[in-house]
Design an enzyme around this catalytic site. Structure first.
Site, PDB file in Angstrom:
ATOM      1  N   HIS A   1      -7.957   0.955  -4.555  1.00 29.90           N
ATOM      2  CA  HIS A   1      -8.947   0.739  -3.484  1.00 29.90           C
ATOM      3  C   HIS A   1      -9.659   2.064  -3.220  1.00 29.90           C
ATOM      4  O   HIS A   1      -9.097   2.969  -2.599  1.00 29.90           O
ATOM      5  CB  HIS A   1      -8.198   0.232  -2.244  1.00 29.90           C
ATOM      6  CG  HIS A   1      -9.048  -0.001  -1.040  1.00 29.90           C
ATOM      7  ND1 HIS A   1      -8.515  -0.205   0.222  1.00 29.90           N
ATOM      8  CD2 HIS A   1     -10.389  -0.075  -0.881  1.00 29.90           C
ATOM      9  CE1 HIS A   1      -9.498  -0.390   1.090  1.00 29.90           C
ATOM     10  NE2 HIS A   1     -10.643  -0.305   0.459  1.00 29.90           N
TER      11      HIS A   1
ATOM     12  N   HIS B   1      -0.913  -1.288  -4.438  1.00 25.11           N
ATOM     13  CA  HIS B   1      -2.224  -0.989  -3.844  1.00 25.11           C
ATOM     14  C   HIS B   1      -2.321   0.523  -3.617  1.00 25.11           C
ATOM     15  O   HIS B   1      -1.510   1.111  -2.895  1.00 25.11           O
ATOM     16  CB  HIS B   1      -2.353  -1.757  -2.527  1.00 25.11           C
ATOM     17  CG  HIS B   1      -3.686  -1.640  -1.865  1.00 25.11           C
ATOM     18  ND1 HIS B   1      -4.768  -2.437  -2.199  1.00 25.11           N
ATOM     19  CD2 HIS B   1      -4.127  -0.836  -0.868  1.00 25.11           C
ATOM     20  CE1 HIS B   1      -5.801  -2.123  -1.434  1.00 25.11           C
ATOM     21  NE2 HIS B   1      -5.448  -1.145  -0.617  1.00 25.11           N
TER      22      HIS B   1
ATOM     23  N   ASP C   1      -6.603  -6.563   3.811  1.00 29.62           N
ATOM     24  CA  ASP C   1      -5.964  -5.243   3.911  1.00 29.62           C
ATOM     25  C   ASP C   1      -6.112  -4.691   5.326  1.00 29.62           C
ATOM     26  O   ASP C   1      -7.226  -4.497   5.810  1.00 29.62           O
ATOM     27  CB  ASP C   1      -6.668  -4.320   2.893  1.00 29.62           C
ATOM     28  CG  ASP C   1      -6.112  -2.908   2.841  1.00 29.62           C
ATOM     29  OD1 ASP C   1      -5.090  -2.641   3.498  1.00 29.62           O
ATOM     30  OD2 ASP C   1      -6.707  -2.084   2.123  1.00 29.62           O
TER      31      ASP C   1
ATOM     32  N   MET D   1      -8.974   8.040  -0.639  1.00 32.63           N
ATOM     33  CA  MET D   1      -9.883   8.366   0.475  1.00 32.63           C
ATOM     34  C   MET D   1     -10.448   9.762   0.280  1.00 32.63           C
ATOM     35  O   MET D   1      -9.705  10.694  -0.059  1.00 32.63           O
ATOM     36  CB  MET D   1      -9.122   8.325   1.792  1.00 32.63           C
ATOM     37  CG  MET D   1      -8.446   6.997   2.057  1.00 32.63           C
ATOM     38  SD  MET D   1      -7.519   7.075   3.589  1.00 32.63           S
ATOM     39  CE  MET D   1      -6.855   5.405   3.628  1.00 32.63           C
TER      40      MET D   1
ATOM     41  N   SER E   1       0.841  -1.199   0.000  1.00 30.57           N
ATOM     42  CA  SER E   1       0.000   0.000   0.000  1.00 30.57           C
ATOM     43  C   SER E   1       0.874   1.247   0.000  1.00 30.57           C
ATOM     44  O   SER E   1       1.624   1.505   0.948  1.00 30.57           O
ATOM     45  CB  SER E   1      -0.909   0.024   1.225  1.00 30.57           C
ATOM     46  OG  SER E   1      -1.435   1.320   1.370  1.00 30.57           O
TER      47      SER E   1
ATOM     48  N   MET F   1     -12.033   4.304  -1.353  1.00 32.80           N
ATOM     49  CA  MET F   1     -12.785   4.523  -0.112  1.00 32.80           C
ATOM     50  C   MET F   1     -13.495   5.862  -0.263  1.00 32.80           C
ATOM     51  O   MET F   1     -13.173   6.845   0.414  1.00 32.80           O
ATOM     52  CB  MET F   1     -11.835   4.493   1.089  1.00 32.80           C
ATOM     53  CG  MET F   1     -11.375   3.074   1.415  1.00 32.80           C
ATOM     54  SD  MET F   1      -9.879   3.050   2.405  1.00 32.80           S
ATOM     55  CE  MET F   1      -8.675   3.147   1.094  1.00 32.80           C
TER      56      MET F   1
ATOM     57  N   MET G   1     -11.530  -6.084   4.714  1.00 28.10           N
ATOM     58  CA  MET G   1     -10.779  -5.124   5.538  1.00 28.10           C
ATOM     59  C   MET G   1     -10.540  -5.734   6.922  1.00 28.10           C
ATOM     60  O   MET G   1     -11.476  -6.173   7.588  1.00 28.10           O
ATOM     61  CB  MET G   1     -11.555  -3.817   5.694  1.00 28.10           C
ATOM     62  CG  MET G   1     -11.613  -2.953   4.447  1.00 28.10           C
ATOM     63  SD  MET G   1     -10.021  -2.564   3.704  1.00 28.10           S
ATOM     64  CE  MET G   1      -9.177  -1.722   5.045  1.00 28.10           C
TER      65      MET G   1
ATOM     66  N   ASP H   1      -4.602   3.554  -2.291  1.00 27.20           N
ATOM     67  CA  ASP H   1      -5.725   3.855  -1.403  1.00 27.20           C
ATOM     68  C   ASP H   1      -6.236   5.269  -1.635  1.00 27.20           C
ATOM     69  O   ASP H   1      -5.548   6.245  -1.319  1.00 27.20           O
ATOM     70  CB  ASP H   1      -5.264   3.741   0.055  1.00 27.20           C
ATOM     71  CG  ASP H   1      -5.078   2.307   0.483  1.00 27.20           C
ATOM     72  OD1 ASP H   1      -6.043   1.533   0.382  1.00 27.20           O
ATOM     73  OD2 ASP H   1      -3.969   1.950   0.941  1.00 27.20           O
TER      74      ASP H   1
HETATM   75  C1  DX5 Z   1      -6.502   1.483   5.200  1.00 29.32           C
HETATM   76  C2  DX5 Z   1      -5.938   1.167   3.835  1.00 29.32           C
HETATM   77  C3  DX5 Z   1      -4.812   0.218   3.872  1.00 29.32           C
HETATM   78  C4  DX5 Z   1      -3.608   0.668   4.671  1.00 29.32           C
HETATM   79  C5  DX5 Z   1      -2.837  -0.538   5.096  1.00 29.32           C
HETATM   80  O1  DX5 Z   1      -7.711   2.150   5.049  1.00 29.32           O
HETATM   81  O2  DX5 Z   1      -6.945   0.600   3.026  1.00 29.32           O
HETATM   82  O3  DX5 Z   1      -4.439  -0.180   2.565  1.00 29.32           O
HETATM   83  O4  DX5 Z   1      -2.790   1.536   3.962  1.00 29.32           O
HETATM   84  O5  DX5 Z   1      -1.775  -0.130   5.892  1.00 29.32           O
HETATM   85  P1  DX5 Z   1      -1.128  -1.101   6.977  1.00 29.32           P
HETATM   86  O6  DX5 Z   1      -0.600  -2.278   6.254  1.00 29.32           O
HETATM   87  O7  DX5 Z   1      -0.081  -0.242   7.603  1.00 29.32           O
HETATM   88  O8  DX5 Z   1      -2.242  -1.475   7.935  1.00 29.32           O
HETATM   89 ZN    ZN Z   2      -6.406  -0.328   1.077  1.00 33.61          ZN
END
Ligand code: DX5
Ligand code: ZN
Length: 219
Positions: free
Chosen positions: A67, A34, A176, A38, A9, A69, A138, A36
């Site tokens: 991903h 990956h 994840d 948000m 990620s 969110m 998750m 993310d």
């Molecule tokens: C959280 C993200 C993850 C996060 C994982 O909302 O979707 O992808 O970056 O990070 P670690 O591996 O540090 O939990």
């Molecule tokens: Zn993620």
């Protein structure tokens, strides 16, 4: 030996050195990236959007596992495809019409994933599993890297694997949140085949971390 995949990620990358660190994990063998996204509404944090993904797309040919969110992701499918996504994963909880969202993703030609938060039961996905390429379980509340793995995810991985055996044996099962070198084996043994790790890859020696993840995942 398995064919399990590591998807680091980029939320945990050093953003001042995103090009250097992307090249390092690519060369170390990480097969997926990956990404993310948000929006500050579906989750209480804001990360990055299409322009950043477009920049990283110029650095590596690896598979981009995006991903989302964000609320009502159907509004942005074309934009993320254009930015370089190979797979777009949306949240079950964020879509008014999940079927239409899945169809919109598939119509662009990229792979499609659906994610559930820790309190959402796997059974809500039963009718969708045959239409999609991946389920993302998750194992922390989405929003932040560096949280602790919730062991209740293990039962959900097993339940997803059972559904996949019935209706989609090629389904990717990605997990994840809070995955480390110490617990990744349990996650794989429960039935996951794609592992997301942020802090556990980017903290310390990135090359060594990627190699050690693969050694454990595929032993
Ligand atoms: C959280 C993200 C993850 C996060 C994982 O909302 O979707 O992808 O970056 O990070 P670690 O591996 O540090 O939990
Ligand atoms: Zn993620």
């Amino acid at each position: 030996m398995g064919n399990n995949i590591l998807s680091p990620s980029l939320l945990s990358v050093d953003f001042n050195n995103i090009e250097r660190d992307s090249r390092i994990i690519d060369e170390a063998g990480a097969e997926w990236f990956h990404l993310d996204v948000m929006d500050g509404t579906f989750v209480p944090n804001i990360s990055f959007g299409p322009p950043v993904i477009e920049c990283i797309r110029k650095i590596t040919d690896r598979f981009f596992d995006v991903h989302l969110m964000i609320v009502e992701p159907i509004r942005y499918i074309d934009v993320f495809k254009a930015a370089g996504a190979d797979m777009i994963t949306v949240h079950y909880e964020a879509c008014k019409d999940l079927k239409a969202t899945i169809e919109a993703i598939k119509n662009t030609g990229v792979k499609c994933g659906v994610s559930i938060k820790p309190d959402t039961d796997v059974c809500v996905l039963e009718d969708y599993i045959s239409m999609i390429d991946m389920v993302l379980i998750m194992s922390v509340e989405p929003g932040f890297g560096g949280q602790k793995f919730m062991p209740k995810a293990l039962g959900k991985i097993k339940a997803t694997k059972a559904l996949a055996n019935k209706s989609n044996p090629n389904l990717y099962i990605e997990v994840d949140g809070g995955i480390t070198l110490d617990n990744v084996k349990d996650v794989i043994d429960a039935g996951a085949n794609v592992i997301v790790a942020g802090s556990a890859v980017f903290k310390g020696d990135k090359v060594d971390n990627v190699k050690r993840f693969y050694e454990i995942m595929n032993s």
